[in-house]
Design an enzyme around this catalytic site. Structure first.
Site, short mmCIF file in Angstrom:
data_model
loop_
_atom_site.label_atom_id
_atom_site.label_comp_id
_atom_site.label_asym_id
_atom_site.label_seq_id
_atom_site.Cartn_x
_atom_site.Cartn_y
_atom_site.Cartn_z
N LYS A 169 0.84 -1.19 0.00
CA LYS A 169 0.00 0.00 0.00
C LYS A 169 0.87 1.24 0.00
O LYS A 169 1.90 1.29 0.69
CB LYS A 169 -0.90 0.01 1.24
CG LYS A 169 -1.81 -1.20 1.35
CD LYS A 169 -2.86 -1.22 0.27
CE LYS A 169 -3.80 -2.39 0.41
NZ LYS A 169 -4.86 -2.38 -0.60
N ASP A 198 -0.45 -0.02 -4.47
CA ASP A 198 -1.89 0.27 -4.43
C ASP A 198 -2.12 1.58 -3.68
O ASP A 198 -1.79 1.69 -2.49
CB ASP A 198 -2.60 -0.89 -3.72
CG ASP A 198 -4.11 -0.76 -3.75
OD1 ASP A 198 -4.62 0.28 -4.22
OD2 ASP A 198 -4.78 -1.70 -3.29
N GLU A 224 -2.12 0.67 -8.76
CA GLU A 224 -3.52 0.31 -8.51
C GLU A 224 -4.32 1.46 -7.92
O GLU A 224 -3.85 2.13 -6.99
CB GLU A 224 -3.55 -0.90 -7.57
CG GLU A 224 -4.95 -1.39 -7.21
CD GLU A 224 -4.90 -2.75 -6.51
OE1 GLU A 224 -4.02 -3.57 -6.85
OE2 GLU A 224 -5.74 -2.97 -5.62
N GLU A 250 -11.89 -2.83 -8.15
CA GLU A 250 -12.53 -3.26 -6.92
C GLU A 250 -13.68 -2.35 -6.50
O GLU A 250 -14.49 -2.75 -5.68
CB GLU A 250 -11.50 -3.37 -5.80
CG GLU A 250 -10.90 -2.06 -5.35
CD GLU A 250 -9.80 -2.26 -4.30
OE1 GLU A 250 -8.64 -2.49 -4.72
OE2 GLU A 250 -10.09 -2.21 -3.10
N ASP A 273 -14.20 -7.73 -9.23
CA ASP A 273 -14.39 -8.47 -7.98
C ASP A 273 -15.81 -9.02 -7.93
O ASP A 273 -16.78 -8.25 -7.96
CB ASP A 273 -14.12 -7.52 -6.79
CG ASP A 273 -14.17 -8.24 -5.45
OD1 ASP A 273 -14.90 -9.25 -5.32
OD2 ASP A 273 -13.49 -7.78 -4.52
N HIS A 300 -9.53 -8.45 -7.61
CA HIS A 300 -9.42 -8.04 -6.20
C HIS A 300 -10.20 -9.05 -5.38
O HIS A 300 -11.26 -9.50 -5.80
CB HIS A 300 -10.02 -6.64 -6.05
CG HIS A 300 -10.21 -6.20 -4.64
ND1 HIS A 300 -11.42 -6.33 -3.97
CD2 HIS A 300 -9.36 -5.62 -3.76
CE1 HIS A 300 -11.29 -5.84 -2.74
NE2 HIS A 300 -10.06 -5.40 -2.60
#
Ligand SMILES: [Mg+2]
Length: 365
Positions: A169, A198, A224, A250, A273, A300
């Protein structure tokens, strides 16, 4: 076959220690779900995933609106049921979000019943594509609240366990800190490991343009959710300008929204997702759409991989699957990764059936 009973549930499975990304703090994973019973003894389990907020609204939608419509229906008529619910009483107030996630739980339970009744794991029932397993990448070492020391220890451990891909992240208040962490992780995992970052929607277009370009030097496999998921134009600009592919999906709820992203060249890895797009019925259509544009599908895992392992194993354009092991221990046949690959499920169904003692231990409604 006829549906005889619809039972909803909410489970809260603790995450130890709690994690954060740029927008969420999660102390447990929420499963808002449904058990669908039939007159032939087959019971289907379906659920959607949450950070523990809003589960009550999701199962209320099933209890009050979708459940009564299901009684007496044949689960094998899943696409007709999907249309009936999607375009039914809830259409006025919800074509995404809560109602869509509720429909996902129902739809997944129906596919679970069909695969069980056909005595096949779902991935074979759908038509198998990956008999040797699915390449996994690991997200569970790169949380935003991890200290740099813990971050480096965890990503190193992940690579030692045999994973060939890791994701971390980013989205710290100061992007210089992100840059420092990304540089350190790349050094720790070496050049051969696939490495994704992400942003969880935390950047604006200017931040994304500036720092996306700076971070290119670390050979990122994808960037992401850099921006708000409604901003197709912004993602298109980034996809054109950066040498790092853009991944998202996602928070994209429908095949129409994916059509706009994909046809405009605004997404380069499709992270559709199943727990968001109202289930397997719509997921398969998005995967087909992506295939027609040669956009790889890498879901995701709002389901933590239990259902997606089947979908990826049955989809030609799906290349890799995220791995986060938070809830695997509650399932009768848990999603399992060995040497960096998901071992394909063998039991009939969608791998959504929950161990009764865990069901009772974590049930909050
Ligand atoms: Mg993400």
């Amino acid at each position: 076959m006829k549906i005889t009973k619809v039972e909803t549930f909410v489970l809260h499975v603790p995450i130890n220690p709690p994690i954060t990304d740029a927008i969420n703090v999660a102390t447990h994973w929420g499963l808002s779900g449904v058990k669908i019973h039939t007159d032939e003894g087959f019971v289907g389990y379906g659920y959607t995933g949450t950070c523990g907020h809003g589960d009550d609204m999701i199962v209320d939608t099933i209890d009050r609106y979708y459940g009564p419509e299901l009684i007496g229906k044949d689960p094998f008529m899943v696409k007709e049921i999907w249309d009936t619910l999607r375009f039914g009483k809830m259409h006025w107030i919800g074509r995404a979000g809560i109602t869509h996630m509720a429909l996902a739980a129902v739809d997944i339970a129906l596919w679970d019943i069909m695969a069980k009744a056909s005595n096949q794991p779902l991935w074979k029932y759908l038509g198998g594509h990956k008999s040797k397993g699915i390449k996994a990448y690991n997200t569970n070492g790169g949380w935003l609240n991890w200290s740099k020391e813990r971050l480096l220890k965890d990503v190193t451990d992940i690579v030692e366990q045999g994973f060939t891909g890791v994701k971390i992240k980013v989205g710290k208040a100061d992007p210089h800190e992100d840059y420092d962490r990304v540089r350190a992780v790349r050094k720790a995992i070496g050049d051969q490991t696939i490495f994704m970052i992400d942003v969880n929607q935390q950047w604006n277009i200017n931040t994304a343009m500036t720092w996306g370009k700076k971070l290119e030097e670390f050979d990122l496999f994808w960037l992401e959710e850099p921006l708000n998921p409604d901003d197709i134009l912004g993602h298109k600009k980034l996809a054109d300008a950066l040498n790092v592919p853009i991944a998202l999906g996602e928070h994209v709820y429908t095949k129409y929204a994916f059509r706009d992203y994909i046809s405009q060249g605004a997404v380069e890895y499709c992270q559709v997702d199943v727990t968001r797009v109202a289930g397997i019925t719509e997921w398969l259509q998005v995967a087909g759409l992506a295939a027609a544009y040669d956009i790889p599908v890498c879901p995701h895992v709002g389901d933590m991989g239990q259902i997606h392992q089947h979908l990826v194993a049955a989809t030609q354009g799906a290349v890799m699957l995220e791995y986060i092991p938070w809830i695997r221990d509650i399932f009768v046949e848990p999603a399992t990764v060995k040497n960096g690959f998901y071992i394909l499920p063998e039991m009939p169904g969608a791998s959504t059936e929950i161990i009764p003692s865990c069901f009772e231990a974590y049930r909050v409604r």
